[in-house]
Design a protein around this motif. Structure first.
Motif, PDB file in Angstrom:
ATOM      1  N   LEU A 182      44.149 -24.757 -11.578  1.00  0.00           N
ATOM      2  CA  LEU A 182      42.757 -24.371 -11.728  1.00  0.00           C
ATOM      3  C   LEU A 182      42.437 -23.063 -10.992  1.00  0.00           C
ATOM      4  O   LEU A 182      41.676 -23.037 -10.033  1.00  0.00           O
ATOM      5  CB  LEU A 182      41.844 -25.492 -11.229  1.00  0.00           C
ATOM      6  N   THR A 183      43.041 -22.011 -11.427  1.00  0.00           N
ATOM      7  CA  THR A 183      42.710 -20.709 -10.861  1.00  0.00           C
ATOM      8  C   THR A 183      41.665 -20.051 -11.742  1.00  0.00           C
ATOM      9  O   THR A 183      41.474 -20.430 -12.888  1.00  0.00           O
ATOM     10  CB  THR A 183      43.964 -19.804 -10.775  1.00  0.00           C
ATOM     11  N   GLY A 184      40.980 -19.110 -11.211  1.00  0.00           N
ATOM     12  CA  GLY A 184      39.972 -18.412 -11.995  1.00  0.00           C
ATOM     13  C   GLY A 184      38.606 -18.515 -11.353  1.00  0.00           C
ATOM     14  O   GLY A 184      38.447 -19.032 -10.250  1.00  0.00           O
ATOM     15  N   PRO A 185      37.603 -18.028 -12.061  1.00  0.00           N
ATOM     16  CA  PRO A 185      36.271 -17.919 -11.471  1.00  0.00           C
ATOM     17  C   PRO A 185      35.606 -19.256 -11.147  1.00  0.00           C
ATOM     18  O   PRO A 185      34.730 -19.318 -10.306  1.00  0.00           O
ATOM     19  CB  PRO A 185      35.473 -17.168 -12.531  1.00  0.00           C
ATOM     20  N   TYR A 186      36.020 -20.317 -11.808  1.00  0.00           N
ATOM     21  CA  TYR A 186      35.362 -21.606 -11.575  1.00  0.00           C
ATOM     22  C   TYR A 186      36.055 -22.470 -10.532  1.00  0.00           C
ATOM     23  O   TYR A 186      35.539 -23.522 -10.162  1.00  0.00           O
ATOM     24  CB  TYR A 186      35.242 -22.380 -12.886  1.00  0.00           C
ATOM     25  N   SER A 187      37.207 -22.039 -10.057  1.00  0.00           N
ATOM     26  CA  SER A 187      37.948 -22.881  -9.118  1.00  0.00           C
ATOM     27  C   SER A 187      37.178 -23.111  -7.816  1.00  0.00           C
ATOM     28  O   SER A 187      37.167 -24.231  -7.294  1.00  0.00           O
ATOM     29  CB  SER A 187      39.332 -22.304  -8.833  1.00  0.00           C
ATOM     30  N   ALA A 229      44.593 -23.845  -4.886  1.00  0.00           N
ATOM     31  CA  ALA A 229      45.283 -23.748  -6.175  1.00  0.00           C
ATOM     32  C   ALA A 229      46.688 -24.330  -6.068  1.00  0.00           C
ATOM     33  O   ALA A 229      47.642 -23.800  -6.599  1.00  0.00           O
ATOM     34  CB  ALA A 229      45.318 -22.304  -6.665  1.00  0.00           C
TER      35      ALA A 229
END
Length: 154
Positions: free
Chosen positions: A34-39, A108
Motif C-alpha cells: 500500500l504505497t502511494g498517496p493514500y497509504s 509499507a
C-alpha cells in the motif's frame, strides 16, 4: 505451553511485534505494501481506530469497576457487555492489532502482515483462551450467552 498463558502483558507483546515489523522493514524494504498517496491516510485511520478501540475497552472496564489487568482475568468482578463490548469481546486486542496494522501500512512493510497474523495467533492462544476459561468459571451461563451474541474479534 500453558506456562506462557497470561504471562506477558499484551502491550509488551505488541511492542515486541512492532519492533519486529520496524526492523524487518529495514532489512526487507522490497516487500512494499500500500504505497502511494493514500497509504498515510490508511495508516492514520488504523492508528485512530486502534487507539479508540483500546481506550474504549479500558474505559468500559473502569466504568464497570472491574480489573483491567490481562494477567489476572480471574479477578474480574463483572462481565462488561455494553459500549464497545457490544461489538467485540476483545476490543483492546482488536485495538492493538489495528496499531500493528497501522505501523505495517505506514512502513509499507508487506511482510508485516505475517507478523500481525502471528500476533493474533499469540494473543488468541495465550491471552484470549485463558481469559475465556476464567470468564466461564466466573460468569457461567451469562458469559455463554454473551459469547453467542458477540464475536470474539469483530
Amino acid at each position: 505451553m500453558r506456562f506462557l498463558e497470561n504471562r506477558i502483558p499484551p502491550p509488551i507483546v505488541t511492542l515486541l511485534f512492532a519492533i519486529d515489523i520496524w526492523v524487518m522493514s529495514i532489512i526487507i524494504p522490497a516487500a512494499a505494501l500500500l504505497t502511494g498517496p493514500y497509504s498515510l491516510l490508511v495508516a492514520y485511520g488504523l492508528l485512530a481506530l486502534g487507539f479508540g478501540m483500546a481506550v474504549a475497552g479500558v474505559i468500559g472496564f473502569r466504568v464497570a469497576a472491574t480489573t483491567v489487568n490481562p494477567l489476572k482475568p480471574e479477578t474480574a468482578t463483572s462481565l462488561v457487555t455494553c459500549g464497545v463490548f457490544q461489538y467485540s469481546r476483545n476490543p483492546m486486542y482488536v485495538g492493538l492489532t489495528c496499531l500493528l496494522l497501522a505501523l505495517t501500512v505506514y512502513l509499507a512493510a508487506g511482510w508485516g502482515l505475517l507478523a500481525v497474523s502471528l500476533f493474533i495467533a499469540y494473543i488468541y492462544r495465550f491471552q484470549i483462551v485463558p481469559e475465556e476459561r476464567a470468564m466461564h468459571k466466573l460468569f457461567g451461563a451469562e458469559y455463554e450467552a454473551y459469547q453467542s451474541s458477540v464475536r470474539r474479534w469483530l
